[in-house]
Design an enzyme around this catalytic site. Structure first.
Site, PDB file in Angstrom:
ATOM      1  N   LYS A  50     -13.306  21.730 -22.822  1.00 47.28           N
ATOM      2  CA  LYS A  50     -13.592  21.942 -21.677  1.00 47.28           C
ATOM      3  C   LYS A  50     -12.346  22.020 -20.754  1.00 47.28           C
ATOM      4  O   LYS A  50     -12.346  23.005 -20.001  1.00 47.28           O
ATOM      5  CB  LYS A  50     -14.471  20.931 -21.160  1.00 47.28           C
ATOM      6  CG  LYS A  50     -14.921  20.944 -19.856  1.00 47.28           C
ATOM      7  CD  LYS A  50     -15.583  19.739 -19.370  1.00 47.28           C
ATOM      8  CE  LYS A  50     -15.262  18.363 -18.895  1.00 47.28           C
ATOM      9  NZ  LYS A  50     -14.474  18.251 -17.772  1.00 47.28           N
ATOM     10  N   ASN A  51     -11.612  21.064 -20.660  1.00 45.32           N
ATOM     11  CA  ASN A  51     -10.563  21.109 -19.912  1.00 45.32           C
ATOM     12  C   ASN A  51      -9.325  22.044 -19.877  1.00 45.32           C
ATOM     13  O   ASN A  51      -8.751  22.583 -19.166  1.00 45.32           O
ATOM     14  CB  ASN A  51      -9.834  19.578 -19.836  1.00 45.32           C
ATOM     15  CG  ASN A  51     -10.712  18.559 -19.272  1.00 45.32           C
ATOM     16  OD1 ASN A  51     -11.742  18.829 -18.630  1.00 45.32           O
ATOM     17  ND2 ASN A  51     -10.609  17.272 -19.349  1.00 45.32           N
ATOM     18  N   ARG A  78     -14.218  19.294  -9.454  1.00 47.15           N
ATOM     19  CA  ARG A  78     -12.807  19.165  -9.132  1.00 47.15           C
ATOM     20  C   ARG A  78     -11.684  20.348  -9.655  1.00 47.15           C
ATOM     21  O   ARG A  78     -11.121  20.824  -8.855  1.00 47.15           O
ATOM     22  CB  ARG A  78     -12.319  17.746  -9.473  1.00 47.15           C
ATOM     23  CG  ARG A  78     -10.798  17.499  -9.032  1.00 47.15           C
ATOM     24  CD  ARG A  78     -10.390  16.220  -9.031  1.00 47.15           C
ATOM     25  NE  ARG A  78      -8.977  16.157  -9.142  1.00 47.15           N
ATOM     26  CZ  ARG A  78      -8.065  16.243  -8.181  1.00 47.15           C
ATOM     27  NH1 ARG A  78      -8.830  16.036  -6.727  1.00 47.15           N
ATOM     28  NH2 ARG A  78      -6.716  16.083  -8.196  1.00 47.15           N
ATOM     29  N   CYS A  82     -14.946  12.299  -5.447  1.00 48.55           N
ATOM     30  CA  CYS A  82     -15.443  12.118  -7.046  1.00 48.55           C
ATOM     31  C   CYS A  82     -15.655  10.676  -7.494  1.00 48.55           C
ATOM     32  O   CYS A  82     -14.909   9.532  -6.901  1.00 48.55           O
ATOM     33  CB  CYS A  82     -14.557  12.692  -8.016  1.00 48.55           C
ATOM     34  SG  CYS A  82     -14.903  12.614  -9.753  1.00 48.55           S
ATOM     35  N   ARG A 137      -8.921  10.741  -6.250  1.00 52.70           N
ATOM     36  CA  ARG A 137      -8.335  11.980  -6.733  1.00 52.70           C
ATOM     37  C   ARG A 137      -7.931  13.169  -5.413  1.00 52.70           C
ATOM     38  O   ARG A 137      -8.323  14.104  -5.439  1.00 52.70           O
ATOM     39  CB  ARG A 137      -9.274  12.642  -7.599  1.00 52.70           C
ATOM     40  CG  ARG A 137      -9.858  11.852  -8.470  1.00 52.70           C
ATOM     41  CD  ARG A 137     -11.045  12.308  -9.498  1.00 52.70           C
ATOM     42  NE  ARG A 137     -10.275  13.069 -10.836  1.00 52.70           N
ATOM     43  CZ  ARG A 137     -11.147  13.715 -11.594  1.00 52.70           C
ATOM     44  NH1 ARG A 137     -12.351  13.937 -11.536  1.00 52.70           N
ATOM     45  NH2 ARG A 137     -10.625  14.255 -12.686  1.00 52.70           N
ATOM     46  N   ASP A 164     -10.298   9.449 -20.327  1.00 58.09           N
ATOM     47  CA  ASP A 164     -11.625  10.087 -20.703  1.00 58.09           C
ATOM     48  C   ASP A 164     -12.323   9.520 -21.931  1.00 58.09           C
ATOM     49  O   ASP A 164     -13.421   9.726 -22.123  1.00 58.09           O
ATOM     50  CB  ASP A 164     -11.419  11.750 -20.956  1.00 58.09           C
ATOM     51  CG  ASP A 164     -11.114  12.427 -19.604  1.00 58.09           C
ATOM     52  OD1 ASP A 164     -11.394  11.554 -18.439  1.00 58.09           O
ATOM     53  OD2 ASP A 164     -11.017  13.622 -19.498  1.00 58.09           O
ATOM     54  N   ILE A 198      -5.290   5.253 -14.867  1.00 56.13           N
ATOM     55  CA  ILE A 198      -5.431   6.599 -14.253  1.00 56.13           C
ATOM     56  C   ILE A 198      -6.143   6.804 -13.080  1.00 56.13           C
ATOM     57  O   ILE A 198      -5.720   7.254 -12.188  1.00 56.13           O
ATOM     58  CB  ILE A 198      -5.933   7.692 -15.482  1.00 56.13           C
ATOM     59  CG1 ILE A 198      -4.856   7.378 -16.837  1.00 56.13           C
ATOM     60  CG2 ILE A 198      -5.660   9.012 -14.916  1.00 56.13           C
ATOM     61  CD1 ILE A 198      -3.503   7.802 -16.563  1.00 56.13           C
ATOM     62  N   ARG A 214     -22.424  18.892 -18.439  1.00 59.98           N
ATOM     63  CA  ARG A 214     -21.010  19.462 -17.951  1.00 59.98           C
ATOM     64  C   ARG A 214     -20.025  19.531 -19.055  1.00 59.98           C
ATOM     65  O   ARG A 214     -19.000  20.247 -18.968  1.00 59.98           O
ATOM     66  CB  ARG A 214     -20.548  18.440 -16.697  1.00 59.98           C
ATOM     67  CG  ARG A 214     -21.297  18.632 -15.496  1.00 59.98           C
ATOM     68  CD  ARG A 214     -20.695  17.901 -14.342  1.00 59.98           C
ATOM     69  NE  ARG A 214     -19.273  18.174 -14.267  1.00 59.98           N
ATOM     70  CZ  ARG A 214     -18.469  17.184 -14.217  1.00 59.98           C
ATOM     71  NH1 ARG A 214     -18.593  15.872 -13.765  1.00 59.98           N
ATOM     72  NH2 ARG A 214     -17.114  17.522 -14.244  1.00 59.98           N
TER      73      ARG A 214
HETATM   74  C1  UD1 Z   1      -7.758  16.058 -15.640  1.00 62.33           C
HETATM   75  C2  UD1 Z   1      -8.824  15.985 -16.399  1.00 62.33           C
HETATM   76  C3  UD1 Z   1      -9.782  14.811 -16.417  1.00 62.33           C
HETATM   77  C4  UD1 Z   1      -8.834  13.733 -16.740  1.00 62.33           C
HETATM   78  C5  UD1 Z   1      -7.535  13.698 -15.852  1.00 62.33           C
HETATM   79  C6  UD1 Z   1      -6.597  12.425 -16.497  1.00 62.33           C
HETATM   80  C7  UD1 Z   1      -9.473  18.606 -16.187  1.00 62.33           C
HETATM   81  C8  UD1 Z   1     -10.336  19.412 -15.580  1.00 62.33           C
HETATM   82  N1  UD1 Z   1      -9.758  17.112 -15.822  1.00 62.33           N
HETATM   83  O1  UD1 Z   1      -8.191  15.899 -14.325  1.00 62.33           O
HETATM   84  O2  UD1 Z   1     -10.601  14.917 -17.525  1.00 62.33           O
HETATM   85  O3  UD1 Z   1      -9.540  12.469 -16.512  1.00 62.33           O
HETATM   86  O4  UD1 Z   1      -6.839  14.879 -16.110  1.00 62.33           O
HETATM   87  O5  UD1 Z   1      -6.229  12.573 -17.894  1.00 62.33           O
HETATM   88  O6  UD1 Z   1      -8.468  18.870 -16.891  1.00 62.33           O
HETATM   89  N2  UD1 Z   1      -3.330  12.356  -8.475  1.00 62.33           N
HETATM   90  C9  UD1 Z   1      -2.705  12.329  -7.351  1.00 62.33           C
HETATM   91  N3  UD1 Z   1      -2.630  13.442  -6.608  1.00 62.33           N
HETATM   92  C10 UD1 Z   1      -2.813  14.486  -6.995  1.00 62.33           C
HETATM   93  C11 UD1 Z   1      -3.386  14.673  -8.190  1.00 62.33           C
HETATM   94  C12 UD1 Z   1      -3.883  13.584  -8.759  1.00 62.33           C
HETATM   95  O7  UD1 Z   1      -2.794  11.068  -6.829  1.00 62.33           O
HETATM   96  O8  UD1 Z   1      -2.577  15.447  -6.365  1.00 62.33           O
HETATM   97  C13 UD1 Z   1      -4.047  11.194  -9.151  1.00 62.33           C
HETATM   98  C14 UD1 Z   1      -5.264  11.182  -9.231  1.00 62.33           C
HETATM   99  O9  UD1 Z   1      -6.017  10.449  -8.340  1.00 62.33           O
HETATM  100  C15 UD1 Z   1      -5.471  10.231 -10.668  1.00 62.33           C
HETATM  101  C16 UD1 Z   1      -4.208  10.526 -11.334  1.00 62.33           C
HETATM  102  O10 UD1 Z   1      -3.383  11.267 -10.544  1.00 62.33           O
HETATM  103  O11 UD1 Z   1      -5.384   8.955 -10.141  1.00 62.33           O
HETATM  104  C17 UD1 Z   1      -4.385  11.522 -12.563  1.00 62.33           C
HETATM  105  O12 UD1 Z   1      -5.039  12.777 -12.188  1.00 62.33           O
HETATM  106  P1  UD1 Z   1      -4.788  14.225 -12.760  1.00 62.33           P
HETATM  107  O13 UD1 Z   1      -3.945  14.018 -13.951  1.00 62.33           O
HETATM  108  O14 UD1 Z   1      -4.469  15.050 -11.626  1.00 62.33           O
HETATM  109  O15 UD1 Z   1      -6.271  14.504 -13.198  1.00 62.33           O
HETATM  110  P2  UD1 Z   1      -7.268  16.026 -13.192  1.00 62.33           P
HETATM  111  O16 UD1 Z   1      -6.187  17.007 -12.951  1.00 62.33           O
HETATM  112  O17 UD1 Z   1      -8.009  15.904 -11.911  1.00 62.33           O
END
Ligand code: UD1
Length: 422
Positions: free
Chosen positions: A22-23, A94, A118, A123, A309, A331, A401
């Site tokens: 999915k991701n 997201r 979320c 996030r 996850d 995370i 989802r």
């Molecule tokens: C992706 C995955 C999700 C998984 C996550 C961590 C997809 C569609 N989703 O989510 O299933 O749980 O990686 O492996 O691929 N953060 C910030 N600022 C930002 C971006 C992120 O502070 O601009 C923080 C987030 O709040 C979180 C951490 O970084 O605490 C990790 O987030 P991130 O790796 O960005 O996750 P996603 O890409 O949203």
């Protein structure tokens, strides 16, 4: 709203085919915006999140056709592109924010709704924004929308360091950099297999990328990208989830398409807990070693560490392991919402901030529980399969989802599970 009824009925045996990730698919699909030529994705998973990304891309003017019952996605963005990603679609997921980088790279401007809060934490998008700003974008937040514009109409390459190895920020910046003028270096880049998959697809489209899978990715911008056909990598989270079924209930299950390098840290913890995982010609075979499962401590980390996850599902396993396990969630700040539901089934868990302490009990008991997010939902199903009596999991729309044909796959290994339509 549908619910899922699960009855614990002993060991599970058989074979489960694992879908495309999915991701990975959610970041490969918006890559179509970077090119005028067709992009074909094979091994796509059939999920409602993919339908949401389809709807979003179509609203931007891209063509998305779902072929072979959804396993193949034919995408094309040769016409005029609308650069506004509307709140009504973005708020559902997201990952919609992954259109920001490609739109900005192609059009020089983009207006993308901020995804809503979320359930699993705040996030924010600061890393995406700072990365694109370093590449010459001017980004302002107005009325809940990010208004982004590339100075001089085109992004420029830049060297940047992410404060955290964010998956989404790495993907957005990587896609944007493929068409930027000059060289971009992403330091502290995320190393997840989904990012490697994206880089490999972009390279087929003509992008110049080095270092994916390491924490330093270098991208040399090119003037245009072409078309490609790409097979979506195996879903390591779906894989890990089904690996837990025989681990929790006993029996032996083969996961087709599974590869050890996708789940190495997770398989290591399973081994410690008393579960055997071996590679076969077609995937991974999982069975419980003799005796009761043993407690293990788990800390979630970016890849190649233990994935956040799979934390909820691992907790379901540890509920009946002998001894005390500590799960540390590093995370997301609010990702133990499955714990109170597991308590309803007789588990003994204490949550303090980012730590959950699980005291293993001999047996869980079936109960009515509520799914709070995607991975929490499936952890409750796993717990239900190991419990005495019936478990009813409500609010299962989260499941659709991220897990295709979930009841069918569990039934294929002998589980008693059915969907109750409301
Ligand atoms: C992706 C995955 C999700 C998984 C996550 C961590 C997809 C569609 N989703 O989510 O299933 O749980 O990686 O492996 O691929 N953060 C910030 N600022 C930002 C971006 C992120 O502070 O601009 C923080 C987030 O709040 C979180 C951490 O970084 O605490 C990790 O987030 P991130 O790796 O960005 O996750 P996603 O890409 O949203």
């Amino acid at each position: 709203m549908d619910s899922i009824l699960v009855k614990g009925n002993g060991a599970l045996n058989g074979v489960i085919p694992i879908a495309g990730a999915k991701n990975a698919c959610l970041t490969l699909m918006p890559a179509t915006l970077l090119s005028e030529e067709p992009l074909t994705l094979t091994n796509a998973p059939r999920l409602s999140d993919i339908a949401t990304m389809t709807q979003l891309l179509q609203s931007l003017g891209a063509e998305v056709a779902s072929l072979q019952e959804g396993k193949v996605l034919a995408l094309a963005s040769h016409g005029a592109i609308n650069h506004v990603a509307d709140y009504d679609i973005v708020r559902k997921m997201r990952a919609s924010n992954l259109v920001l980088g490609p739109l900005l790279a192609r059009e020089g401007h983009a207006i993308v709704s901020l995804p809503g809060g979320c359930a699993i934490g705040a996030r924010p998008m600061d890393l995406h924004i700072h990365g694109l700003e370093a590449m010459g974008a001017e980004i302002e937040l107005k009325d809940g929308y990010l208004h982004a514009k590339a100075k001089g109409g085109k992004l420029r390459g830049a060297e940047l360091t992410l404060r955290m190895a964010s998956v989404g920020a790495t993907e957005n910046i990587l896609m944007a950099a493929t068409l930027a003028k000059g060289t971009t270096v992403i330091n502290n880049a995320a190393r997840e297999p989904e990012i490697v998959d994206l880089a490999q697809c972009l390279r087929k489209m003509g992008a110049q990328i080095e270092g994916e899978g390491t924490s330093r990715i270098e991208i040399q911008g090119v003037d245009r990208l072409g078309g490609a056909t790409h097979q979506v990598v195996t879903d390591r989270i779906e894989l890990g989830t089904y690996m837990l079924a025989p681990a929790i209930c006993g029996g032996e299950v083969e996961l087709l398409g599974g590869r050890m390098n996708l789940v190495a840290a997770f398989a290591e913890k399973l081994d410690e807990a008393g579960v055997s995982v071996t590679e076969t010609a077609n995937g991974l075979k999982v069975s419980r070693k003799n005796g009761r499962l043993k407690a293990v401590d788990v800390t979630t980390e970016p890849f190649p560490g233990f994935p956040t996850d799979l934390q909820a599902q691992m907790m379901a396993l540890l509920c009946t392991a002998e001894g005390t396990s500590v799960l540390e969630e590093k995370i997301f700040e609010n990702r133990f919402m499955h714990a109170p539901e597991l308590l309803r089934m007789g588990a003994q868990i204490e949550v303090h901030g980012g730590h959950a302490t699980v005291h293993g009990v001999e047996k869980l008991r079936g109960a009515r529980v509520m799914a709070t997010d995607l991975r929490a939902s499936v952890s409750l199903i796993l717990a239900g399969l190991a419990a005495e009596g019936e478990t009813v999991v409500s609010r299962v729309y989260h499941l659709d989802r991220g897990y295709e044909r979930v009841e069918e796959k569990f039934r294929g290994i002998g589980a008693h599970i059915e969907r109750i339509s409301a």
